[in-house]
Design a protein around this motif. Structure first.
Motif, PDB file in Angstrom:
ATOM      1  N   LEU A  56      60.477  56.148   9.096  1.00  0.00           N
ATOM      2  CA  LEU A  56      59.972  55.302  10.187  1.00  0.00           C
ATOM      3  C   LEU A  56      58.467  55.066  10.093  1.00  0.00           C
ATOM      4  CD1 LEU A  56      61.953  56.672  13.283  1.00  0.00           C
ATOM      5  CD2 LEU A  56      62.344  54.549  12.008  1.00  0.00           C
ATOM      6  N   ASN A  57      57.731  56.078   9.620  1.00  0.00           N
ATOM      7  CA  ASN A  57      56.265  55.964   9.576  1.00  0.00           C
ATOM      8  C   ASN A  57      55.743  55.454   8.236  1.00  0.00           C
ATOM      9  OD1 ASN A  57      56.954  58.178   8.091  1.00  0.00           O
ATOM     10  ND2 ASN A  57      55.263  59.482   8.827  1.00  0.00           N
ATOM     11  N   GLU A  58      56.659  55.034   7.339  1.00  0.00           N
ATOM     12  CA  GLU A  58      56.216  54.581   6.028  1.00  0.00           C
ATOM     13  C   GLU A  58      57.137  53.472   5.509  1.00  0.00           C
ATOM     14  OE1 GLU A  58      56.443  56.660   1.904  1.00  0.00           O
ATOM     15  OE2 GLU A  58      54.713  57.562   2.936  1.00  0.00           O
ATOM     16  N   PRO A  59      57.050  52.284   6.098  1.00  0.00           N
ATOM     17  CA  PRO A  59      57.931  51.196   5.650  1.00  0.00           C
ATOM     18  C   PRO A  59      57.671  50.757   4.218  1.00  0.00           C
ATOM     19  CG  PRO A  59      56.289  50.399   7.203  1.00  0.00           C
ATOM     20  CD  PRO A  59      56.189  51.887   7.222  1.00  0.00           C
ATOM     21  N   VAL A  60      56.437  50.956   3.750  1.00  0.00           N
ATOM     22  CA  VAL A  60      56.063  50.622   2.373  1.00  0.00           C
ATOM     23  C   VAL A  60      55.365  51.842   1.770  1.00  0.00           C
ATOM     24  CG1 VAL A  60      54.673  49.114   0.899  1.00  0.00           C
ATOM     25  CG2 VAL A  60      55.795  48.178   2.932  1.00  0.00           C
ATOM     26  N   PRO A  61      55.709  52.254   0.547  1.00  0.00           N
ATOM     27  CA  PRO A  61      55.004  53.387  -0.071  1.00  0.00           C
ATOM     28  C   PRO A  61      53.504  53.140  -0.107  1.00  0.00           C
ATOM     29  CG  PRO A  61      56.942  52.787  -1.362  1.00  0.00           C
ATOM     30  CD  PRO A  61      56.782  51.727  -0.317  1.00  0.00           C
ATOM     31  N   PRO A  62      52.692  54.160   0.201  1.00  0.00           N
ATOM     32  CA  PRO A  62      51.234  53.968   0.260  1.00  0.00           C
ATOM     33  C   PRO A  62      50.635  53.371  -1.014  1.00  0.00           C
ATOM     34  CG  PRO A  62      51.842  56.100   1.189  1.00  0.00           C
ATOM     35  CD  PRO A  62      53.094  55.518   0.600  1.00  0.00           C
ATOM     36  N   ALA A  63      51.170  53.719  -2.171  1.00  0.00           N
ATOM     37  CA  ALA A  63      50.616  53.209  -3.427  1.00  0.00           C
ATOM     38  C   ALA A  63      50.756  51.694  -3.556  1.00  0.00           C
ATOM     39  CB  ALA A  63      51.298  53.892  -4.616  1.00  0.00           C
ATOM     40  N   ALA A  65      50.870  49.568  -0.708  1.00  0.00           N
ATOM     41  CA  ALA A  65      50.599  48.934   0.583  1.00  0.00           C
ATOM     42  C   ALA A  65      49.635  47.754   0.515  1.00  0.00           C
ATOM     43  CB  ALA A  65      50.076  49.974   1.566  1.00  0.00           C
ATOM     44  N   GLN A  66      48.668  47.779  -0.398  1.00  0.00           N
ATOM     45  CA  GLN A  66      47.623  46.760  -0.375  1.00  0.00           C
ATOM     46  C   GLN A  66      47.823  45.613  -1.361  1.00  0.00           C
ATOM     47  OE1 GLN A  66      45.438  47.038   2.095  1.00  0.00           O
ATOM     48  NE2 GLN A  66      46.560  48.923   2.600  1.00  0.00           N
ATOM     49  N   GLY A  67      48.914  45.639  -2.126  1.00  0.00           N
ATOM     50  CA  GLY A  67      49.068  44.631  -3.168  1.00  0.00           C
ATOM     51  C   GLY A  67      50.222  43.678  -2.936  1.00  0.00           C
ATOM     52  N   ILE A  72      55.971  42.157  -0.984  1.00  0.00           N
ATOM     53  CA  ILE A  72      57.370  41.833  -1.297  1.00  0.00           C
ATOM     54  C   ILE A  72      58.283  42.976  -0.867  1.00  0.00           C
ATOM     55  CG2 ILE A  72      58.987  41.385  -3.195  1.00  0.00           C
ATOM     56  CD1 ILE A  72      56.549  40.124  -4.691  1.00  0.00           C
ATOM     57  N   PHE A  73      57.914  44.196  -1.235  1.00  0.00           N
ATOM     58  CA  PHE A  73      58.714  45.380  -0.912  1.00  0.00           C
ATOM     59  C   PHE A  73      59.013  45.445   0.584  1.00  0.00           C
ATOM     60  CE2 PHE A  73      59.468  49.748   0.196  1.00  0.00           C
ATOM     61  CZ  PHE A  73      60.089  50.337  -0.904  1.00  0.00           C
ATOM     62  N   ALA A 166      48.389  51.702 -14.018  1.00  0.00           N
ATOM     63  CA  ALA A 166      48.455  50.503 -14.843  1.00  0.00           C
ATOM     64  C   ALA A 166      49.758  49.737 -14.602  1.00  0.00           C
ATOM     65  CB  ALA A 166      48.326  50.867 -16.315  1.00  0.00           C
ATOM     66  N   GLN A 167      50.855  50.471 -14.490  1.00  0.00           N
ATOM     67  CA  GLN A 167      52.151  49.827 -14.235  1.00  0.00           C
ATOM     68  C   GLN A 167      52.175  49.171 -12.859  1.00  0.00           C
ATOM     69  OE1 GLN A 167      54.356  53.464 -15.134  1.00  0.00           O
ATOM     70  NE2 GLN A 167      55.507  52.351 -16.705  1.00  0.00           N
ATOM     71  N   LEU A 168      51.578  49.834 -11.865  1.00  0.00           N
ATOM     72  CA  LEU A 168      51.534  49.240 -10.526  1.00  0.00           C
ATOM     73  C   LEU A 168      50.669  47.986 -10.519  1.00  0.00           C
ATOM     74  CD1 LEU A 168      51.291  52.438  -8.278  1.00  0.00           C
ATOM     75  CD2 LEU A 168      53.270  50.964  -8.644  1.00  0.00           C
ATOM     76  N   GLY A 169      49.616  47.979 -11.325  1.00  0.00           N
ATOM     77  CA  GLY A 169      48.788  46.782 -11.431  1.00  0.00           C
ATOM     78  C   GLY A 169      49.581  45.616 -12.008  1.00  0.00           C
ATOM     79  N   LYS A 170      50.375  45.882 -13.048  1.00  0.00           N
ATOM     80  CA  LYS A 170      51.221  44.835 -13.622  1.00  0.00           C
ATOM     81  C   LYS A 170      52.294  44.403 -12.636  1.00  0.00           C
ATOM     82  CE  LYS A 170      52.420  44.944 -17.960  1.00  0.00           C
ATOM     83  NZ  LYS A 170      52.995  45.378 -19.257  1.00  0.00           N
ATOM     84  N   ALA A 171      52.784  45.360 -11.820  1.00  0.00           N
ATOM     85  CA  ALA A 171      53.786  45.015 -10.805  1.00  0.00           C
ATOM     86  C   ALA A 171      53.207  44.054  -9.777  1.00  0.00           C
ATOM     87  CB  ALA A 171      54.301  46.277 -10.119  1.00  0.00           C
TER      88      ALA A 171
END
Length: 386
Positions: A56-63, A65-67, A72-73, A166-171
């Protein structure tokens, strides 16, 4: 072994059997979560209104959240409950159900001709082919399909907690580019595919006009295809490599390929587990679960529960009343199950028809790093693999 290690273990099914013998639902103090391992517990957790797909307190993983990947997630129907889950599902599920197997066979045949030797390069067969087929179904032009497949593979990195920076940046880059492509596609009403028109009609019937949510869920459809269908194709190939007689039988009687893929989905699931998060105190299977608890739902273990499938450790093409939890159940059951099975079946049929040289030579594989997916990567026999 832990349930997370089991997902990519060479043979996790004895471990799952041991968990079921202990209890269908048990608390693992070391991992700090509940584990549902038999069919009854898995079905109860997946169907319970207080077991949610996100905390409930984390609809999107913090890693994320800003991208762009996080935006989309946060709109994906499979990551939401209530109206945010129901509205895109009501629009997309009927369009998926309306896709005929003949249409899929035709699209697979067309895409195969555009790829660089997918029958020897199994990575192309598993990952690129299915995403290109679904992208074409949605209405993206043929010249963009392979680019979309590459961007989708970049985007799916955001769905794994194992992904590095790096993978999250490409995502994020992949997600942003896919959003642009789908936004342009949705704006071109004259060039819409039949599938996309069906989706639009569903949105209008539900009085839903959230453009960004629709874009996100079209991307979500590609991302699920990229991973789950890739695993389904790959694990079907594993079954054939392990059983030369089965391979020989299917080469002479290819009409049974759909039965092969359906049994692989049960026997060696591409999605081994999923999670649920308890929103408020509830009792399931005689156990009290508290708000904030996490439940690891072992779909692959439930598939091997003898109460769900008699003689569960035997691979049976003609299995009667097969029960498969690999695509979930309840309100979050995957609406694309039949489409995924059809795409995987057509991919295997095409592979068998071409009779690639890899059929005659030994092949090895190891599973891609994952906490929940079982997706093989194949190597020629001379290369090192486990």
């Amino acid at each position: 072994m832990t349930p997370f290690e089991a997902a990519t273990h060479a043979d996790p099914y004895g471990y799952y059997s041991g968990l079921r013998r202990q209890s269908g639902l048990l608390f693992d103090a070391e991992l700090g979560l509940w584990i549902a391992s038999d069919a009854r517990a898995v079905e109860a957790i997946l169907g319970h209104a207080d077991c949610r797909v996100r905390p409930l307190n984390e609809p999107v993983p913090p890693a994320l959240a800003q991208g762009a990947a996080g935006r989309i997630f946060g709109r994906l129907m499979r990551m939401n409950e209530g109206p945010q889950h129901l509205l895109p599902r009501v629009a997309i599920a009927p369009a998926l159900a309306a896709v005929g197997t003949e249409s899929i066979a035709d699209r697979v045949s067309r895409v195969v001709g555009t790829l660089d030797n997918p029958f020897e390069n199994l990575d192309e067969l598993m990952f690129t082919l299915p995403v290109c087929v679904i992208a074409a179904l949605i209405g993206l032009p043929s010249g963009r399909l392979q680019d979309v497949a590459r961007l989708t593979r970049d985007f799916v990195a955001c769905l794994s907690p194992l992904s590095d920076e790096a993978q999250l940046g490409k995502a994020n880059t992949g997600g942003a580019r896919l959003s642009e492509l789908f936004s342009a596609l949705l704006s071109d009403e004259g060039g819409s595919s039949g599938f996309l028109r069906h989706v639009r009609n569903g949105c209008e019937a539900m009085a839903g006009d959230d453009h960004e949510t629709l874009v996100a869920n079209l991307i979500g459809l590609l991302s699920q295809t990229c991973e789950a269908t890739a695993g389904l194709i790959g694990n079907s190939l594993v079954a054939l490599y392990r059983n030369p007689q089965l391979l020989e039988d299917l080469q002479s009687e290819p009409m049974y390929v759909a039965d092969l893929v359906a049994e692989v989905a049960r026997y060696d699931s591409p999605v081994q587990n999923t999670r649920r998060f308890v929103a408020k105190r509830c009792t399931i299977g005689g156990y009290v679960l508290e708000a904030g608890d996490t439940v690891l739902v072992l779909l692959a273990s439930a598939n091997r529960d003898p109460c769900a499938n008699p003689d569960p450790d035997s691979f049976l093409l003609n299995r009667a009343q097969r029960r498969t939890f690999s695509f979930g159940s309840g309100r979050h059951a995957c609406p694309g199950q039949q489409l995924a099975l059809a795409v995987a079946s057509e991919a295997i049929l095409a592979w068998l028809h071409r009779q690639p040289a890899s059929l005659a030579s030994p092949c090895r594989w190891r599973y891609l790093p994952s906490l929940n997916g079982r997706i093989p990567r194949f190597y020629p026999d001379q290369e090192t693999a486990q």
